[in-house]
Scaffold this motif. Structure first.
Motif, PDB file in Angstrom:
ATOM      1  N   THR A   1      59.545  46.213  45.252  1.00 45.98           N
ATOM      2  CA  THR A   1      60.190  47.170  46.157  1.00 45.98           C
ATOM      3  C   THR A   1      61.644  47.361  45.771  1.00 45.98           C
ATOM      4  O   THR A   1      62.143  48.489  45.708  1.00 45.98           O
ATOM      5  CB  THR A   1      60.093  46.689  47.617  1.00 45.98           C
ATOM      6  N   LEU A   2      62.315  46.254  45.506  1.00 49.05           N
ATOM      7  CA  LEU A   2      63.721  46.324  45.107  1.00 49.05           C
ATOM      8  C   LEU A   2      63.892  47.165  43.852  1.00 49.05           C
ATOM      9  O   LEU A   2      64.801  47.995  43.762  1.00 49.05           O
ATOM     10  CB  LEU A   2      64.279  44.920  44.884  1.00 49.05           C
ATOM     11  N   TYR A   3      63.024  46.974  42.879  1.00 50.86           N
ATOM     12  CA  TYR A   3      63.138  47.705  41.621  1.00 50.86           C
ATOM     13  C   TYR A   3      62.783  49.183  41.805  1.00 50.86           C
ATOM     14  O   TYR A   3      63.523  50.065  41.370  1.00 50.86           O
ATOM     15  CB  TYR A   3      62.254  47.071  40.554  1.00 50.86           C
ATOM     16  N   ALA A   4      61.678  49.454  42.478  1.00 52.65           N
ATOM     17  CA  ALA A   4      61.190  50.828  42.605  1.00 52.65           C
ATOM     18  C   ALA A   4      62.109  51.713  43.440  1.00 52.65           C
ATOM     19  O   ALA A   4      62.183  52.920  43.213  1.00 52.65           O
ATOM     20  CB  ALA A   4      59.788  50.821  43.211  1.00 52.65           C
ATOM     21  N   HIS A   5      62.823  51.120  44.390  1.00 51.11           N
ATOM     22  CA  HIS A   5      63.636  51.910  45.312  1.00 51.11           C
ATOM     23  C   HIS A   5      65.136  51.699  45.125  1.00 51.11           C
ATOM     24  O   HIS A   5      65.925  51.945  46.040  1.00 51.11           O
ATOM     25  CB  HIS A   5      63.233  51.602  46.757  1.00 51.11           C
ATOM     26  N   SER A   6      65.518  51.260  43.942  1.00 52.12           N
ATOM     27  CA  SER A   6      66.946  51.057  43.644  1.00 52.12           C
ATOM     28  C   SER A   6      67.389  52.056  42.580  1.00 52.12           C
ATOM     29  O   SER A   6      66.573  52.670  41.906  1.00 52.12           O
ATOM     30  CB  SER A   6      67.188  49.625  43.180  1.00 52.12           C
ATOM     31  N   GLU A   7      68.704  52.177  42.461  1.00 52.94           N
ATOM     32  CA  GLU A   7      69.289  53.078  41.469  1.00 52.94           C
ATOM     33  C   GLU A   7      69.858  52.253  40.320  1.00 52.94           C
ATOM     34  O   GLU A   7      70.565  51.287  40.534  1.00 52.94           O
ATOM     35  CB  GLU A   7      70.406  53.908  42.092  1.00 52.94           C
ATOM     36  N   SER A   8      69.552  52.693  39.114  1.00 49.54           N
ATOM     37  CA  SER A   8      70.036  52.003  37.920  1.00 49.54           C
ATOM     38  C   SER A   8      71.532  52.214  37.743  1.00 49.54           C
ATOM     39  O   SER A   8      72.034  53.322  37.914  1.00 49.54           O
ATOM     40  CB  SER A   8      69.301  52.516  36.688  1.00 49.54           C
TER      41      SER A   8
END
Length: 82
Positions: free
Chosen positions: A69-76
């Motif tokens: 969830t953290l990876y999929a919904h975060s901004e690079s």
């Protein structure tokens, strides 16, 4: 599976995350604070207790959030090659 290596909680309920693939990303927790499991995080002092364990972000009282969830919904922000 992606894992969180480190976390830095921000005063604006954001998390600065470093993943095991070298990416640094920002995750906004504000949309999640209305969910019963995360309501305690509305307290800035409690939110600041975020740390990593078992490859994800955790808080006291067994509060956590899936690394996917953290990876999929975060901004690079950037990637650091290791």
């Amino acid at each position: 599976m992606i894992r969180v290596d480190s976390v830095l909680p921000g005063e604006d309920y954001t998390l600065r995350l470093r993943f095991d693939n070298g990416e640094i990303r920002f995750f906004d927790m504000r949309p999640y604070l209305d969910l019963p499991i995360y309501r305690r995080l509305e307290n800035p002092g409690f939110f600041a207790l975020a740390h990593t364990d078992y490859g994800t972000v955790v808080w006291p009282d067994e509060i956590d959030i899936a690394p996917e969830t953290l990876y999929a919904h975060s901004e690079s922000v950037c990637a650091i090659r290791t």
